[in-house]
Write a protein that holds these residues in place. Structure first.
Motif, PDB file in Angstrom:
ATOM      1  N   LEU A 142       4.989  -8.331 -11.710  1.00 62.71           N
ATOM      2  CA  LEU A 142       5.056  -6.890 -11.446  1.00 62.71           C
ATOM      3  C   LEU A 142       6.480  -6.466 -11.090  1.00 62.71           C
ATOM      4  O   LEU A 142       6.981  -5.440 -11.573  1.00 62.71           O
ATOM      5  N   ILE A 143       7.130  -7.260 -10.245  1.00 60.27           N
ATOM      6  CA  ILE A 143       8.499  -6.921  -9.835  1.00 60.27           C
ATOM      7  C   ILE A 143       9.451  -7.021 -11.027  1.00 60.27           C
ATOM      8  O   ILE A 143      10.306  -6.141 -11.235  1.00 60.27           O
ATOM      9  N   ARG A 144       9.312  -8.071 -11.817  1.00 63.97           N
ATOM     10  CA  ARG A 144      10.191  -8.240 -12.978  1.00 63.97           C
ATOM     11  C   ARG A 144      10.004  -7.103 -13.976  1.00 63.97           C
ATOM     12  O   ARG A 144      10.975  -6.545 -14.498  1.00 63.97           O
ATOM     13  N   ALA A 145       8.743  -6.768 -14.268  1.00 61.76           N
ATOM     14  CA  ALA A 145       8.481  -5.700 -15.237  1.00 61.76           C
ATOM     15  C   ALA A 145       9.022  -4.368 -14.735  1.00 61.76           C
ATOM     16  O   ALA A 145       9.646  -3.611 -15.490  1.00 61.76           O
ATOM     17  N   MET A 170      10.194   3.470  -7.653  1.00 65.88           N
ATOM     18  CA  MET A 170       9.528   2.385  -8.367  1.00 65.88           C
ATOM     19  C   MET A 170       9.309   1.189  -7.446  1.00 65.88           C
ATOM     20  O   MET A 170       8.242   0.568  -7.446  1.00 65.88           O
ATOM     21  N   LEU A 171      10.320   0.857  -6.662  1.00 66.47           N
ATOM     22  CA  LEU A 171      10.184  -0.249  -5.720  1.00 66.47           C
ATOM     23  C   LEU A 171       9.045   0.013  -4.741  1.00 66.47           C
ATOM     24  O   LEU A 171       8.219  -0.871  -4.482  1.00 66.47           O
ATOM     25  N   GLU A 172       8.989   1.211  -4.185  1.00 66.55           N
ATOM     26  CA  GLU A 172       7.939   1.533  -3.218  1.00 66.55           C
ATOM     27  C   GLU A 172       6.561   1.446  -3.864  1.00 66.55           C
ATOM     28  O   GLU A 172       5.588   0.998  -3.227  1.00 66.55           O
ATOM     29  N   ARG A 176       3.723  -1.155  -2.534  1.00 68.06           N
ATOM     30  CA  ARG A 176       2.404  -0.686  -2.098  1.00 68.06           C
ATOM     31  C   ARG A 176       1.289  -1.469  -2.777  1.00 68.06           C
ATOM     32  O   ARG A 176       0.210  -1.659  -2.216  1.00 68.06           O
ATOM     33  N   THR A 177       1.561  -1.932  -3.984  1.00 61.94           N
ATOM     34  CA  THR A 177       0.564  -2.691  -4.736  1.00 61.94           C
ATOM     35  C   THR A 177       0.454  -4.127  -4.261  1.00 61.94           C
ATOM     36  O   THR A 177      -0.643  -4.689  -4.186  1.00 61.94           O
ATOM     37  N   ILE A 178       1.579  -4.752  -3.913  1.00 65.36           N
ATOM     38  CA  ILE A 178       1.563  -6.191  -3.645  1.00 65.36           C
ATOM     39  C   ILE A 178       1.563  -6.558  -2.167  1.00 65.36           C
ATOM     40  O   ILE A 178       1.263  -7.709  -1.825  1.00 65.36           O
TER      41      ILE A 178
END
Length: 221
Positions: A142-145, A170-172, A176-178
């Motif tokens: 997720l972070i890479r994409a 985008m980072l936030e 929030r997802t992970i």
């Protein structure tokens, strides 16, 4: 590194920075470096190998800086710092970033793989701290994409029209997802507990290799 090889890489890096990936041909690099094309082939089997060397050359300081900072901060703060460095590097080295992100490449760049390894280590620290609510591998992807997408989007936008808040938003969204809002992990979240426990299984000294492998499989499931 051989001085001639180093000189070739530096010339290619300059051409990439100033004129883009299309300008980095064996003939152009040889001409700029003041040598014949066959000399280039003594050090690099083809253009892709030369571009990989350029990527490693430009990326080396960046990856080293990321690796050195790991462990110095709270795991989540360290993850944020890595994101900001990644975005900053991509915007400062647009041609190289696009080259490393090109899905048409037939082989992965060693430099990009080194950066991915640092990201995996950062995510593992977050998991071991009990802050991760999804499996480590999913968090990494997720972070890479998101990181690749936001940099390519910003690079595709004229500098004067870029939204400086896009990367932060985008980072936030990813965090929030992970992540859980706070540590330690809530006792009623079975998935998060399993993720946190799985992160420390390799460090448990009383398990046999077979037991460790089986426990990891159970927790992953």
């Amino acid at each position: 590194m051989d001085a001639r090889r180093q000189g070739i890489v530096e010339v290619a890096a300059r051409l990439l920075r100033e004129r883009g990936a299309a300008a980095v041909t064996i003939r152009a690099v040889a001409q700029e470096a003041g040598m014949q094309a066959p000399t280039i082939y003594r050090f690099f089997e083809d253009k892709d190998a030369l571009l990989d060397a350029v990527a490693e050359h430009v990326f080396a300081t960046y990856v080293a800086g990321k690796a050195q900072s790991a462990g110095d901060l709270d795991p989540v703060a360290d993850l944020r710092a890595g994101w900001h460095t990644h975005v900053g590097f991509g915007l400062a080295n647009g041609a190289l970033f696009a080259l490393l992100s090109d899905p048409a490449r037939t082989r992965p760049s060693p430099a990009a793989e080194a950066g991915a390894a640092v990201l995996r280590a950062r995510v593992h620290r977050v998991a071991a701290a009990g802050r991760l609510r999804v499996p480590e591998a999913l968090a990494v992807e997720l972070i890479r994409a998101a990181g690749t997408g936001v940099v390519l989007t910003l690079l595709d936008t004229p500098p004067e029209d870029r939204d400086p808040a896009l990367a932060e938003e985008m980072l936030e969204a990813v965090l929030r997802t992970i992540l859980h809002d706070a540590a330690p992990v809530p006792r009623d979240d079975a998935t998060a507990l399993a993720v946190a426990f799985r992160a420390v299984v390799p460090t448990l000294p009383t398990l046999t290799p077979g037991e460790r492998s089986l426990l990891t499989e159970w927790l992953s499931r």
